[in-house]
Scaffold this active site. Sequence first.
Site, PDB file in Angstrom:
ATOM      1  N   GLN A  78      61.773  42.883   9.117  1.00 60.63           N
ATOM      2  CA  GLN A  78      61.816  42.332   7.759  1.00 60.63           C
ATOM      3  C   GLN A  78      60.748  41.244   7.608  1.00 60.63           C
ATOM      4  O   GLN A  78      60.540  40.445   8.520  1.00 60.63           O
ATOM      5  CB  GLN A  78      63.200  41.735   7.464  1.00 60.63           C
ATOM      6  CG  GLN A  78      64.308  42.768   7.351  1.00 60.63           C
ATOM      7  CD  GLN A  78      64.275  43.541   6.018  1.00 60.63           C
ATOM      8  OE1 GLN A  78      63.340  43.440   5.238  1.00 60.63           O
ATOM      9  NE2 GLN A  78      65.314  44.320   5.772  1.00 60.63           N
ATOM     10  N   TYR A 104      69.392  53.663  11.376  1.00 61.29           N
ATOM     11  CA  TYR A 104      68.034  53.227  11.010  1.00 61.29           C
ATOM     12  C   TYR A 104      67.846  51.808  11.566  1.00 61.29           C
ATOM     13  O   TYR A 104      67.521  50.878  10.824  1.00 61.29           O
ATOM     14  CB  TYR A 104      67.825  53.249   9.489  1.00 61.29           C
ATOM     15  CG  TYR A 104      68.259  54.530   8.821  1.00 61.29           C
ATOM     16  CD1 TYR A 104      67.364  55.589   8.672  1.00 61.29           C
ATOM     17  CD2 TYR A 104      69.570  54.695   8.364  1.00 61.29           C
ATOM     18  CE1 TYR A 104      67.765  56.771   8.069  1.00 61.29           C
ATOM     19  CE2 TYR A 104      69.981  55.879   7.773  1.00 61.29           C
ATOM     20  CZ  TYR A 104      69.077  56.906   7.620  1.00 61.29           C
ATOM     21  OH  TYR A 104      69.477  58.061   7.017  1.00 61.29           O
ATOM     22  N   ASP A 108      70.618  51.177   6.935  1.00 61.31           N
ATOM     23  CA  ASP A 108      69.448  50.444   6.408  1.00 61.31           C
ATOM     24  C   ASP A 108      68.257  51.398   6.357  1.00 61.31           C
ATOM     25  O   ASP A 108      67.287  51.239   7.109  1.00 61.31           O
ATOM     26  CB  ASP A 108      69.192  49.240   7.344  1.00 61.31           C
ATOM     27  CG  ASP A 108      68.106  48.315   6.822  1.00 61.31           C
ATOM     28  OD1 ASP A 108      67.612  48.533   5.692  1.00 61.31           O
ATOM     29  OD2 ASP A 108      67.742  47.377   7.552  1.00 61.31           O
ATOM     30  N   CYS A 140      66.189  48.809   0.040  1.00 57.85           N
ATOM     31  CA  CYS A 140      65.058  48.141  -0.636  1.00 57.85           C
ATOM     32  C   CYS A 140      64.645  48.943  -1.866  1.00 57.85           C
ATOM     33  O   CYS A 140      63.594  48.686  -2.438  1.00 57.85           O
ATOM     34  CB  CYS A 140      63.889  47.934   0.323  1.00 57.85           C
ATOM     35  SG  CYS A 140      63.287  49.456   1.036  1.00 57.85           S
TER      36      CYS A 140
HETATM   37  C1  LIG Z   1      64.272  49.527   6.386  1.00 57.30           C
HETATM   38  S1  LIG Z   1      63.933  49.787   8.078  1.00 57.30           S
HETATM   39  C2  LIG Z   1      65.320  49.001   8.823  1.00 57.30           C
HETATM   40  C3  LIG Z   1      65.161  48.563  10.249  1.00 57.30           C
HETATM   41  C4  LIG Z   1      66.206  47.593  10.794  1.00 57.30           C
HETATM   42  N1  LIG Z   1      67.537  47.915  10.392  1.00 57.30           N
HETATM   43  C5  LIG Z   1      65.854  46.166  10.462  1.00 57.30           C
HETATM   44  O1  LIG Z   1      66.495  45.554   9.615  1.00 57.30           O
HETATM   45  O2  LIG Z   1      64.920  45.618  11.088  1.00 57.30           O
HETATM   46  C6  LIG Z   1      64.212  51.492   8.235  1.00 57.30           C
HETATM   47  C7  LIG Z   1      64.022  52.057   9.632  1.00 57.30           C
HETATM   48  O3  LIG Z   1      64.387  53.435   9.604  1.00 57.30           O
HETATM   49  C8  LIG Z   1      63.504  54.168  10.436  1.00 57.30           C
HETATM   50  N2  LIG Z   1      63.606  55.558   9.978  1.00 57.30           N
HETATM   51  C9  LIG Z   1      62.967  56.159   8.947  1.00 57.30           C
HETATM   52  N3  LIG Z   1      63.420  57.414   8.767  1.00 57.30           N
HETATM   53  C10 LIG Z   1      64.389  57.613   9.697  1.00 57.30           C
HETATM   54  C11 LIG Z   1      65.259  58.715  10.012  1.00 57.30           C
HETATM   55  N4  LIG Z   1      65.200  59.828   9.313  1.00 57.30           N
HETATM   56  N5  LIG Z   1      66.124  58.562  11.021  1.00 57.30           N
HETATM   57  C12 LIG Z   1      66.165  57.412  11.749  1.00 57.30           C
HETATM   58  N6  LIG Z   1      65.378  56.342  11.498  1.00 57.30           N
HETATM   59  C13 LIG Z   1      64.506  56.440  10.476  1.00 57.30           C
HETATM   60  C14 LIG Z   1      62.171  53.471  10.271  1.00 57.30           C
HETATM   61  O4  LIG Z   1      61.331  53.716  11.391  1.00 57.30           O
HETATM   62  C15 LIG Z   1      62.594  51.995  10.165  1.00 57.30           C
HETATM   63  O5  LIG Z   1      62.624  51.392  11.425  1.00 57.30           O
END
Ligand SMILES: C[S@@+](CC[C@H](N)C(=O)[O-])C[C@H]1O[C@@H](n2cnc3c(N)ncnc32)[C@H](O)[C@@H]1O
Length: 372
Positions: free
Chosen positions: A208, A237, A303, A330
């Site tokens: 973040q 995520y 998330d 977001c």
């Molecule tokens: C908004 S970030 C949230 C990360 C963490 N929760 C944080 O607050 O630092 C979304 C995360 O989802 C991952 N991501 C995107 N698509 C995904 C999927 N289909 N399955 C698992 N992870 C995914 C991205 O790499 C990213 O790290």
Amino acid sequence: MIVEIEKLDHFGRGITTINNKICFVENALPKEIVKIKIVTEKKKYLVSEVEKIIKESKDRVTPSCPYATICGGCHLEHLSFNKENEFKEQKVKEIIERFAKISQDLVKDIIFDKPYHYRNKITLHKEKNQIGLYEKKTNHLIPIKNCKLVMDELNKELTKLSISSQKEIVLRVGNKTGEILNSTTNQKSIISYIGNKKYRVSEKSFFQVNNIITEKLYNEIKKIIKEKNGTNILDLYCGTGTIGIYVSDDVKKVMGIESYKEAIEDAKYNKELNHSKNCSYILGKVEDLTKEITKEFDVAIIDPPRSGLHKKVVESLLEIIPKTLIYISCDPVTLGRDLNLLKQKYTIEYIRPYNMFPRTYHVETLTLLTRK
Ligand SMILES: C[S@@+](CC[C@H](N)C(=O)[O-])C[C@H]1O[C@@H](n2cnc3c(N)ncnc32)[C@H](O)[C@@H]1O
């Protein structure tokens, strides 16, 4: 042509109506009377530019950034910060009512902090011998010496940058450690703190961007988990494992799923760094690993990226129905779409907007859902 601006759209553009057609007016505020020039005419809408402000809104402020009108980074530099917060709260209310088909009253007051120098990361572009940011909606480089959104440490680093072979340069600064990640050097990760937890963050892993708001957001998650007596936590995520590790002292176990390899390596490292023995991590897409979403988990923290939840993930959450869902988003539009489905089996308790990205139209939200 002279028009009066009716309201702001969800991207912070002024809106007016001309001959029953919606007209977007960038850099114009509600109730302002402006002279405009139409620059695009489409079947359903018009796009115009302000030539002159005839009657100014009392909420207008003079942008303090010299690049404000050309750079695509900030969209609301001409609006007071108070009104920006009101705009974001209202935006979440309208989108949620439309897409989730629930009452606006479920949206609580927005949480905000300082408007400038909050970003712990900046991505710069290089063209010929210049480094800068892109102009609005184009790939034209605007050379910059300073960005008002980023932390002072990054502005200092920016002045020291030499021209490298990289087309894109990423700078990050670690919260409390002051460590600098500069993609043109060999330092490929830094340590950053949220509260008293520390995290390794690699160049391309998600983290973040606003340290102060992130800590407030994570504290709310921690508080909910305590109140709900959460024990087995799914962190979907999970990125570098931030949220799960943040709450790990209060629970029996945490399991995180994340698709980006570098981030899951960071998560495994961060678990050791914080002695969080009850955390474990799986690499993969959540939609491919729905068998891991089992009845053993009483809380799921979700998330996802802007695109929201994959259909398979929604189906699985509707089947397993963990007692508590904490959905961090977001993008209020995809959140609204997902809530409209999840509400079959969950009560939406409230939605809290967080101003994670001041001076832009973006807004973060936390939604608490409980099993019906
Ligand atoms: C908004 S970030 C949230 C990360 C963490 N929760 C944080 O607050 O630092 C979304 C995360 O989802 C991952 N991501 C995107 N698509 C995904 C999927 N289909 N399955 C698992 N992870 C995914 C991205 O790499 C990213 O790290």
